[in-house]
Design a protein around this motif. Structure first.
Motif, PDB file in Angstrom:
ATOM      1  N   GLU A 170       0.832  -1.199   0.000  1.00 18.15           N
ATOM      2  CA  GLU A 170       0.000   0.000   0.000  1.00 18.15           C
ATOM      3  C   GLU A 170       0.868   1.251   0.000  1.00 18.15           C
ATOM      4  O   GLU A 170       0.556   2.236  -0.685  1.00 18.15           O
ATOM      5  CB  GLU A 170      -0.914  -0.007   1.227  1.00 18.15           C
ATOM      6  CG  GLU A 170      -1.897   1.150   1.271  1.00 18.15           C
ATOM      7  CD  GLU A 170      -2.851   1.055   2.439  1.00 18.15           C
ATOM      8  OE1 GLU A 170      -3.689   1.976   2.584  1.00 18.15           O
ATOM      9  OE2 GLU A 170      -2.780   0.072   3.205  1.00 18.15           O
TER      10      GLU A 170
ATOM     11  N   VAL B 141     -10.594  -3.914  -2.972  1.00 19.01           N
ATOM     12  CA  VAL B 141     -10.306  -2.725  -2.174  1.00 19.01           C
ATOM     13  C   VAL B 141     -11.583  -1.906  -2.075  1.00 19.01           C
ATOM     14  O   VAL B 141     -12.277  -1.693  -3.084  1.00 19.01           O
ATOM     15  CB  VAL B 141      -9.182  -1.873  -2.806  1.00 19.01           C
ATOM     16  CG1 VAL B 141      -9.001  -0.569  -2.031  1.00 19.01           C
ATOM     17  CG2 VAL B 141      -7.878  -2.664  -2.833  1.00 19.01           C
ATOM     18  N   SER B 142     -11.894  -1.441  -0.865  1.00 17.42           N
ATOM     19  CA  SER B 142     -13.058  -0.598  -0.624  1.00 17.42           C
ATOM     20  C   SER B 142     -12.599   0.728  -0.040  1.00 17.42           C
ATOM     21  O   SER B 142     -11.742   0.749   0.851  1.00 17.42           O
ATOM     22  CB  SER B 142     -14.027  -1.277   0.354  1.00 17.42           C
ATOM     23  OG  SER B 142     -14.398  -2.564  -0.096  1.00 17.42           O
TER      24      SER B 142
ATOM     25  N   GLU C  76      -9.990   0.036   2.780  1.00 21.38           N
ATOM     26  CA  GLU C  76      -9.936  -1.310   3.366  1.00 21.38           C
ATOM     27  C   GLU C  76      -9.470  -2.278   2.286  1.00 21.38           C
ATOM     28  O   GLU C  76     -10.090  -2.376   1.215  1.00 21.38           O
ATOM     29  CB  GLU C  76     -11.301  -1.728   3.892  1.00 21.38           C
ATOM     30  CG  GLU C  76     -11.318  -3.139   4.483  1.00 21.38           C
ATOM     31  CD  GLU C  76     -12.691  -3.573   4.930  1.00 21.38           C
ATOM     32  OE1 GLU C  76     -12.922  -4.796   5.015  1.00 21.38           O
ATOM     33  OE2 GLU C  76     -13.541  -2.695   5.174  1.00 21.38           O
TER      34      GLU C  76
ATOM     35  N   PRO D  38     -10.676   6.701   3.865  1.00 23.47           N
ATOM     36  CA  PRO D  38     -10.155   5.444   4.409  1.00 23.47           C
ATOM     37  C   PRO D  38     -10.347   4.270   3.455  1.00 23.47           C
ATOM     38  O   PRO D  38     -11.413   4.092   2.871  1.00 23.47           O
ATOM     39  CB  PRO D  38     -10.976   5.256   5.692  1.00 23.47           C
ATOM     40  CG  PRO D  38     -12.258   5.979   5.429  1.00 23.47           C
ATOM     41  CD  PRO D  38     -11.903   7.148   4.556  1.00 23.47           C
TER      42      PRO D  38
ATOM     43  N   ASP E 221      -8.907  -6.049   1.236  1.00 23.34           N
ATOM     44  CA  ASP E 221      -9.286  -7.425   1.540  1.00 23.34           C
ATOM     45  C   ASP E 221      -8.457  -8.341   0.640  1.00 23.34           C
ATOM     46  O   ASP E 221      -8.812  -8.578  -0.519  1.00 23.34           O
ATOM     47  CB  ASP E 221     -10.779  -7.618   1.288  1.00 23.34           C
ATOM     48  CG  ASP E 221     -11.287  -8.982   1.758  1.00 23.34           C
ATOM     49  OD1 ASP E 221     -10.477  -9.928   1.825  1.00 23.34           O
ATOM     50  OD2 ASP E 221     -12.495  -9.096   2.043  1.00 23.34           O
TER      51      ASP E 221
ATOM     52  N   ARG F 107     -14.226   4.330   1.551  1.00 23.37           N
ATOM     53  CA  ARG F 107     -15.422   5.054   1.997  1.00 23.37           C
ATOM     54  C   ARG F 107     -15.297   6.534   1.652  1.00 23.37           C
ATOM     55  O   ARG F 107     -14.241   7.129   1.766  1.00 23.37           O
ATOM     56  CB  ARG F 107     -15.627   4.892   3.489  1.00 23.37           C
ATOM     57  CG  ARG F 107     -16.103   3.504   3.875  1.00 23.37           C
ATOM     58  CD  ARG F 107     -17.010   3.540   5.107  1.00 23.37           C
ATOM     59  NE  ARG F 107     -17.788   2.302   5.194  1.00 23.37           N
ATOM     60  CZ  ARG F 107     -18.975   2.132   4.638  1.00 23.37           C
ATOM     61  NH1 ARG F 107     -19.523   3.127   3.956  1.00 23.37           N
ATOM     62  NH2 ARG F 107     -19.608   0.987   4.749  1.00 23.37           N
TER      63      ARG F 107
END
Length: 473
Positions: free
Chosen positions: A54, A87-88, A79, A77, A81, A90
């Motif tokens: 990352e 990738v998520s 997340e 932010p 997985d 928000r």
């Protein structure tokens, strides 16, 4: 000595125009959704296509980017997985996160804004029976199909001179102050004679091509022409234009490849952020653009024309598994481009105007295919004369770009830039270049992360001149 940077209008134009969203500090929900999609897309592709951390993605792909996104991305932010390879990110408390989902060979596709991450949308995958699998066995094959014996040792004098030039490309100054080079590679007479990588990059680590993808798209279409799937003189079979009387039905393949469709776009340069980062389908709005000029009479650089050409090819192939597999089975894997990942939208439309991840060596293979006029290890893959076709000036030409012209999804160089006549190039944002010099049987590849909108551009013409001068005829 610092070389004066060649101003290539394409990149100056894109940087100057600015994004379609986020003007005047406005941070609307849509702006935030696009920024979240940008972050999700690059984290997903960098981590799962390129095996990066990352932090590595953030250091290159998420910095020095479009100015309007820079202030937004850090605060969103993410997340990651790794088990589900998604990738998520928000962007709002009352909306689902933006999601990018990885698939083997096809890379990351974004779900549309507002889609439930656990809902019914599942981006398509290549059929199991046609997946290539582990490319490591292919790597052991002789160059250019694999990587064995790829590098040819030059005489001492030539080697030292070329090595010094390649080193200068990485110094962030000689060929453009503040430029950021990740890879440079030179092929002469079919073999690599020089190759350098910045820390963190190597022969098998890909990065995004940006608009070099357009030249890959032209090559895929050239393969279809050779197989009599596409007739360039025929009307492009874009399904949305087939209503009787629709004037866009007169647009043919030449028009799309030459950036002369005549379709309206909001500005030259044609940023398509909603497709690239917003989860919008290629088929949602682009086929619906109206005409504003007679097809074939006006040159206007537009991602839309490339996207529509690939949409037309998908239609000609009948959609489904065959269309999804076609770039791999008919072109990429045939020429050893086994670490090239063309990405799609969430319904399987290739975004080959920009969203391809590949390595410097794979781009060198593409250049070699063109030096050999579409013949690969004795097999003709592209029509005879296809190299001349893409390198021939389009009927209408760009103006005010330092004399750099346009062919069919390739840019045209020559004596005005101090290069041999007939030189042409695939070029992309942030400093991606594949220079093809038929007169010298040479391919020059440069990859980078030059800043967007800050005026730092790698002088590919000066770099190419210096390489040609360092190598004996």
């Amino acid at each position: 000595m610092t070389h004066r940077t060649l101003t290539i209008g394409l990149f100056a134009l894109i940087a100057a125009v600015g994004p379609a969203h986020g003007q005047n500090g406005d941070r609307s929900p849509h702006d935030l959704a696009i920024a979240a999609g940008y972050k999700a897309a690059f984290l997903c592709s960098g981590i799962f296509n390129a095996d990066q951390t990352e932090a590595e993605v953030a250091a290159d792909d998420l910095t020095r980017i479009y100015p309007a996104y820079r202030s937004l991305i850090d605060g969103l932010p993410a997340e990651i997985d790794r088990e589900r390879q998604r990738v998520s990110v928000r962007f709002a408390d009352d909306m689902p996160p933006r999601v990018a989902q990885w698939r083997p060979h096809l890379g990351c596709a974004q779900l549309p804004t507002g889609a439930d991450p656990e809902g019914e949308i599942r981006p398509p995958e290549l059929a199991v029976e046609i997946q290539m699998g582990d490319p490591s066995g292919i790597d052991a094959l002789p160059w250019p199909q694999g990587d064995a014996g790829a590098v040819h040792v030059l005489p001492a004098g030539e080697e030292a001179g070329l090595d010094a030039i390649l080193g200068s490309a990485l110094d962030r100054m000689t060929y453009g102050e503040g430029t950021e080079t990740t890879a440079v590679l030179v092929v002469r007479n079919g073999h690599i004679v020089g190759e350098r990588y910045r820390t963190g990059y190597h022969i098998h680590r890909p990065q995004r091509t940006w608009s070099v993808a357009k030249s890959i798209a032209a090559t895929v279409i050239g393969r279809a022409v050779h197989q009599d799937i596409v007739d360039l003189d025929a009307r492009a079979p874009v399904p949305e234009w087939q209503t009787p009387g629709d004037p866009r039905a007169t647009i043919n393949w030449h028009h799309l490849l030459h950036m002369s469709s005549g379709l309206w776009s909001p500005f030259a340069g044609n940023r398509t952020d909603d497709v690239y980062f917003g989860g919008q389908l290629v088929t949602d709005s682009i086929p619906g653009l109206p005409l504003e000029a007679v097809p074939g009479t006006r040159w206007r650089y537009a991602n839309n024309d490339t996207l529509l050409a690939m949409r037309a090819l998908r239609s000609a192939l009948g959609d489904g598994d065959r269309a999804l597999a076609y770039p791999f089975t008919e072109l990429l894997w045939r020429i050893g481009m086994t670490r090239t990942t063309p990405e799609t939208d969430w319904q399987g439309n290739f975004v080959l105007s920009s969203q391809v991840w590949t390595t410097a060596r794979d781009l060198a293979r593409l250049g070699l295919l063109y030096l050999n006029d579409g013949v690969w290890q004795g097999e003709r893959l592209l029509p005879e004369g296809w190299s001349a076709y893409v390198a021939a000036p389009a009927p209408d030409q760009p103006m005010g770009r330092g004399g750099v012209g346009y062919g069919a999804q390739f840019w045209l160089f020559g004596p005005e830039q101090g290069l041999p006549a007939g030189t042409y190039a695939a070029m992309g944002n942030r400093g991606q270049y594949v220079m093809i010099v038929p007169a010298r049987n040479i391919v020059i590849v440069r990859r980078g992360f030059d800043a967007v909108g800050d005026g730092s551009r790698f002088d590919i013409a000066a770099f190419s001149r210096d390489i040609l001068a360092a190598l004996a005829d």
